[in-house]
Design an enzyme around this catalytic site. Structure first.
Site, PDB file in Angstrom:
ATOM      1  N   ARG A   1      17.334  10.887   5.915  1.00  0.00           N
ATOM      2  CA  ARG A   1      16.442  11.809   7.047  1.00  0.00           C
ATOM      3  C   ARG A   1      16.480  10.958   8.493  1.00  0.00           C
ATOM      4  O   ARG A   1      16.692  11.525   9.581  1.00  0.00           O
ATOM      5  CB  ARG A   1      15.016  11.885   6.773  1.00  0.00           C
ATOM      6  CG  ARG A   1      14.834  13.054   7.744  1.00  0.00           C
ATOM      7  CD  ARG A   1      12.910  13.189   7.453  1.00  0.00           C
ATOM      8  NE  ARG A   1      12.256  12.136   7.760  1.00  0.00           N
ATOM      9  CZ  ARG A   1      11.598  11.340   6.912  1.00  0.00           C
ATOM     10  NH1 ARG A   1      11.482  11.750   5.408  1.00  0.00           N
ATOM     11  NH2 ARG A   1      10.773  10.271   7.147  1.00  0.00           N
TER      12      ARG A   1
ATOM     13  N   TYR B   1      18.256  34.016  25.245  1.00  0.00           N
ATOM     14  CA  TYR B   1      18.632  34.324  23.619  1.00  0.00           C
ATOM     15  C   TYR B   1      17.361  34.596  22.882  1.00  0.00           C
ATOM     16  O   TYR B   1      16.335  34.220  23.055  1.00  0.00           O
ATOM     17  CB  TYR B   1      19.111  32.746  22.906  1.00  0.00           C
ATOM     18  CG  TYR B   1      19.215  32.963  21.565  1.00  0.00           C
ATOM     19  CD1 TYR B   1      20.035  33.803  20.825  1.00  0.00           C
ATOM     20  CD2 TYR B   1      18.673  32.086  20.584  1.00  0.00           C
ATOM     21  CE1 TYR B   1      19.907  33.843  19.308  1.00  0.00           C
ATOM     22  CE2 TYR B   1      18.785  31.844  19.418  1.00  0.00           C
ATOM     23  CZ  TYR B   1      19.345  33.178  18.895  1.00  0.00           C
ATOM     24  OH  TYR B   1      19.450  33.094  17.276  1.00  0.00           O
TER      25      TYR B   1
ATOM     26  N   ASP C   1      20.789  24.929  28.097  1.00  0.00           N
ATOM     27  CA  ASP C   1      21.476  25.473  27.056  1.00  0.00           C
ATOM     28  C   ASP C   1      22.911  25.573  27.220  1.00  0.00           C
ATOM     29  O   ASP C   1      23.231  26.569  28.133  1.00  0.00           O
ATOM     30  CB  ASP C   1      20.874  26.694  26.408  1.00  0.00           C
ATOM     31  CG  ASP C   1      21.458  27.058  24.986  1.00  0.00           C
ATOM     32  OD1 ASP C   1      22.669  26.975  24.836  1.00  0.00           O
ATOM     33  OD2 ASP C   1      20.644  27.756  24.432  1.00  0.00           O
TER      34      ASP C   1
ATOM     35  N   LYS D   1      28.201  27.298  17.176  1.00  0.00           N
ATOM     36  CA  LYS D   1      29.251  28.059  18.052  1.00  0.00           C
ATOM     37  C   LYS D   1      30.417  27.361  18.209  1.00  0.00           C
ATOM     38  O   LYS D   1      31.242  26.979  17.441  1.00  0.00           O
ATOM     39  CB  LYS D   1      28.566  28.706  19.349  1.00  0.00           C
ATOM     40  CG  LYS D   1      27.296  29.270  19.122  1.00  0.00           C
ATOM     41  CD  LYS D   1      27.145  30.261  18.040  1.00  0.00           C
ATOM     42  CE  LYS D   1      25.863  31.272  17.892  1.00  0.00           C
ATOM     43  NZ  LYS D   1      24.556  30.515  17.431  1.00  0.00           N
TER      44      LYS D   1
END
Length: 393
Positions: free
Chosen positions: A45, A97, A169, A194
């Protein structure tokens, strides 16, 4: 050295075996030489060698100091929001978004963080929305789905003058086209699902900071909250990034042709694409980006949910699906899909009409995609009322 060449050769060869593909370290823990003494990793982690290669690559791509890979784009946004505390305010792009809108308004607002949504394509509106409590300015440029363009450099100056962080973004443009940190932003965030991944086969998020100190704060949040990207998914993003510049070049070229076709079609009301000279922010996009991206949105003259739904389900090559940025072309209807969580009045105020359709242009030939859209538009016209058919003729 050109960006593409530099990118390819910044992905390291494995020093142990000479493998040209980054190894996938599929492990949860690492043997220590003695308590607290290790080879740089103790628990996956906190750090993993495969993820570390990706995070360093992300920082190089965006020209930042620290890169961090998350389990999703929203996990990346969530980590940035955790920099704030009760009483702080965010000035955010109005055409935001839907997932980010939901996170800000339904999660963080209940913790005492106020969000002001403004049209950030006008820097003056950003300036007037700032209060002494504003700690973060949140941009998407281009926006999702109406492809508004914000002047990053101008807003960065406003942010700095008001002691605010500026986060951009950069999902739609990607670092192949636009580098917000070089224009003055403090943080860049991506849905790596994306264009960075590029093949519609993973969920991932990314954060890159200009300064190491800020990156260290987000890295602490990443480790403390645990929304890290798994080794195999990290490898998939690395693999996707290897062809990023090549793919974006084709996405942009085809999107331009599609946008120009749609702009001339009688059934189309308005086309949203920064590469068109009719786009209100075309010159700003041209100034700050090397290309105009692979997303084209447009509204129909039949401005109804029913017309948009009929069109979105009648294409053959464009597949009706969420997401974007992959090699196959996708079509979506924001009002009932990606932006459904935003109240209708707010959607429409931000320019997301009922008939707005978003196209993610893939790597098919432009001629084939245009023929597919032509056939779907012809079908829609045949289904229109006689009076509208006459108007569209």
């Amino acid at each position: 050295m050109q960006a593409t060449t530099q990118l390819i050769h910044s992905i390291p060869v494995d020093p142990l075996t000479g493998a040209v593909s980054v190894p996938i370290y599929q492990t949860s823990t690492f043997v220590q030489e003695a308590p607290g003494i290790n080879k740089g990793y103790d628990y996956a982690r906190s750090g993993n060698p495969t993820r570390a290669v990706l995070e360093n690559l992300l920082a190089k791509l965006e020209g930042g100091e620290t890169g961090l890979a998350f389990s999703s784009g929203l996990a990346a946004i969530d980590a940035i929001a955790k920099l704030l505390q009760a009483g702080d305010e965010i000035v955010a792009v109005d055409d935001i978004y839907g997932g980010a809108y939901r996170l800000f308004t339904q999660v963080y607002q209940q913790f005492g963080i106020t969000i002001h949504f403004v049209d950030t394509s006008d820097p003056e509106k950003v300036f007037h929305a700032i209060t002494p409590k504003t700690k973060l300015i949140w941009l998407e440029t281009p926006t999702n789905p109406t492809l508004k363009i914000s002047d990053i450099e101008a807003i960065a100056k406003i942010a700095k003058a008001n002691n605010c962080l500026l986060c951009v973004d950069n999902t739609f443009a990607s670092p192949a086209l636009q580098k917000p940190l070089t224009l003055g932003a403090d943080i860049v965030v991506h849905s790596a699902t994306k264009y960075l991944g590029g093949h519609s086969d993973l969920i991932a998020g990314a954060v890159v900071t200009k300064e190491k100190a800020l990156g260290d704060k987000i890295k602490f949040i990443q480790n403390a909250c645990g929304a890290i990207l798994a080794p195999f998914d990290s490898w998939l993003v690395i693999r996707g990034i290897e062809t990023l510049h090549l793919r974006l070049r084709q996405h942009c070229a085809t999107a331009q042709e599609v946008a120009e076709f749609l702009e001339k079609h009688p059934a189309v009301d308005k086309v949203y694409y920064p590469g068109l000279k009719t786009h209100p922010n075309h010159e700003v996009a041209k100034k700050q980006s090397k290309g105009f991206g692979g997303i084209v949105s447009f509204s129909l003259k039949q401005d109804t949910l029913e017309a948009a739904g009929a069109f979105a389900t009648s294409t053959q090559l464009f597949k009706l699906a969420e997401s974007l940025g992959g090699i196959k072309s996708l079509i979506s209807h924001p009002a009932t899909m990606t932006h459904k969580s935003i109240p209708a009045e707010k959607r429409k105020a931000a320019g997301v009409s009922d008939s707005l359709v978003r196209l993610s242009i893939g790597l098919e030939e432009a001629e084939d995609l245009i023929q597919d859209l032509q056939a779907a538009l012809d079908t829609l016209q045949l289904q229109a009322t006689p009076s509208l058919q006459k108007e569209l003729a």
